[in-house]
Design a protein around this motif. Sequence first.
Motif, PDB file in Angstrom:
ATOM      1  N   ASN A  79       5.183 -10.517 -24.083  1.00 43.91           N
ATOM      2  CA  ASN A  79       4.665 -10.752 -23.224  1.00 43.91           C
ATOM      3  C   ASN A  79       3.554  -9.642 -23.544  1.00 43.91           C
ATOM      4  O   ASN A  79       2.063 -10.109 -23.156  1.00 43.91           O
ATOM      5  CB  ASN A  79       5.006  -9.795 -22.213  1.00 43.91           C
ATOM      6  N   ASN A  80       3.923  -8.335 -24.216  1.00 44.62           N
ATOM      7  CA  ASN A  80       2.845  -7.551 -24.467  1.00 44.62           C
ATOM      8  C   ASN A  80       2.175  -7.797 -26.130  1.00 44.62           C
ATOM      9  O   ASN A  80       0.350  -7.813 -26.326  1.00 44.62           O
ATOM     10  CB  ASN A  80       3.362  -6.213 -25.172  1.00 44.62           C
ATOM     11  N   LEU A  81       2.404  -8.880 -26.303  1.00 45.90           N
ATOM     12  CA  LEU A  81       1.513  -8.865 -27.458  1.00 45.90           C
ATOM     13  C   LEU A  81       1.145 -10.636 -27.784  1.00 45.90           C
ATOM     14  O   LEU A  81      -0.431 -11.304 -27.953  1.00 45.90           O
ATOM     15  CB  LEU A  81       2.642  -9.936 -28.820  1.00 45.90           C
ATOM     16  N   SER A  95      -1.371 -13.071 -12.951  1.00 46.40           N
ATOM     17  CA  SER A  95      -1.853 -11.938 -13.243  1.00 46.40           C
ATOM     18  C   SER A  95      -1.462 -10.744 -13.962  1.00 46.40           C
ATOM     19  O   SER A  95      -1.196  -9.660 -14.072  1.00 46.40           O
ATOM     20  CB  SER A  95      -4.024 -12.013 -13.815  1.00 46.40           C
ATOM     21  N   LEU A  96      -1.511 -10.268 -12.093  1.00 42.19           N
ATOM     22  CA  LEU A  96      -0.823  -8.864 -11.623  1.00 42.19           C
ATOM     23  C   LEU A  96       0.678  -9.197 -12.286  1.00 42.19           C
ATOM     24  O   LEU A  96       1.460  -7.617 -12.965  1.00 42.19           O
ATOM     25  CB  LEU A  96      -0.989  -9.248 -10.285  1.00 42.19           C
ATOM     26  N   LEU A  97       1.563 -10.519 -12.378  1.00 46.33           N
ATOM     27  CA  LEU A  97       2.476 -10.604 -12.905  1.00 46.33           C
ATOM     28  C   LEU A  97       2.741  -9.471 -14.207  1.00 46.33           C
ATOM     29  O   LEU A  97       3.740  -9.896 -14.771  1.00 46.33           O
ATOM     30  CB  LEU A  97       3.948 -11.947 -12.245  1.00 46.33           C
ATOM     31  N   HIS A 101       3.985  -6.811 -13.176  1.00 48.20           N
ATOM     32  CA  HIS A 101       5.453  -6.241 -13.205  1.00 48.20           C
ATOM     33  C   HIS A 101       6.284  -6.867 -14.298  1.00 48.20           C
ATOM     34  O   HIS A 101       8.118  -6.909 -14.016  1.00 48.20           O
ATOM     35  CB  HIS A 101       5.547  -6.885 -12.080  1.00 48.20           C
ATOM     36  N   LEU A 102       6.004  -7.928 -15.271  1.00 45.97           N
ATOM     37  CA  LEU A 102       7.021  -8.683 -15.882  1.00 45.97           C
ATOM     38  C   LEU A 102       7.967  -8.194 -16.728  1.00 45.97           C
ATOM     39  O   LEU A 102       9.284  -8.343 -16.765  1.00 45.97           O
ATOM     40  CB  LEU A 102       6.393  -9.670 -16.996  1.00 45.97           C
ATOM     41  N   LEU A 161       6.235  -1.916  -5.988  1.00 47.59           N
ATOM     42  CA  LEU A 161       6.654  -3.060  -6.953  1.00 47.59           C
ATOM     43  C   LEU A 161       7.422  -3.596  -8.050  1.00 47.59           C
ATOM     44  O   LEU A 161       8.376  -4.113  -8.382  1.00 47.59           O
ATOM     45  CB  LEU A 161       5.065  -3.816  -6.415  1.00 47.59           C
ATOM     46  N   ASP A 162       6.853  -2.123  -8.658  1.00 49.25           N
ATOM     47  CA  ASP A 162       8.214  -2.143  -9.689  1.00 49.25           C
ATOM     48  C   ASP A 162       9.202  -1.637  -9.595  1.00 49.25           C
ATOM     49  O   ASP A 162      10.324  -2.307 -10.277  1.00 49.25           O
ATOM     50  CB  ASP A 162       7.674  -1.041 -11.264  1.00 49.25           C
TER      51      ASP A 162
END
Length: 192
Positions: A79-81, A95-97, A101-102, A161-162
Motif C-alpha cells: 500500500n505504501n510503496l 483514494s480516501l480508503l 484507512h487501509l 474512521l480510523d
Amino acid sequence: MGCDHRHRHCCRTLPFRNLRLNGMPDSRNQESETNRNRAAGERTPALLREARSNILASRRALAFDACILAACCVLFYSNNLVLKQAVPPDATLLSLLVHNHLNDFLGGIAFLGYTNLLLDLVRPSTRICRLPFCLAYIFLCGLFWEYLAPFFVPGSIADPLDLAAYVFGSAVYWCLLKLAERRPANENAPSE
C-alpha cells in the motif's frame, strides 16, 4: 496466635525468607557459587520445557498468526510503496480508503495476530478468539491510539474512521480465524 494462623502466616512468608538481591551478601543462606548456578540451571530448562510445550500445543495457531502478520506486512508495504503512488490523492472513495484507512484496517488484523501470537507462546488457552472479545479488544486499543496517543505524539490527530477501520479489521481477522479452524488439521493425510 493459633496453630492454623501461624501455619498460614509461615506459608505466606516462606518464599520471601530466602529472597536475595543480586550482588548483596546473605548472612542466613551462604550457598556456594556452584549451587547457585545449578539452581539457576534447573529453572531455565523448566521455562524452556513450558515454552516448547506451548509451541507444540498451539503450532497451528502460531502458524496462522505468523502468516497473518506476514501478509499484513506485505500488504502494508504494498500500500505504501505501490498503491499510494498509483492512486491520486483526490476526494474519491478509493483514494480516501487507500491513503487514509487501509493501513488502519490492516493494523486491526495484524495487532490481533500479534497479540494471539504472543499469547500462544505464554498461555495458549487465553487466545482472543471470540468475536465480541476481538471487537472489544481492538476497540479499546483504538480508543487509546486515536484519542489518548495525540496527547503524547505530536502531529497525530484523532479520527473516528480510523477507529472503525481497526474494528472492521478485527472482524476480518475473526472471519479468517474461523475459516482456518474449519479446515481439517491434516489435509495431506491419506484418506482411508
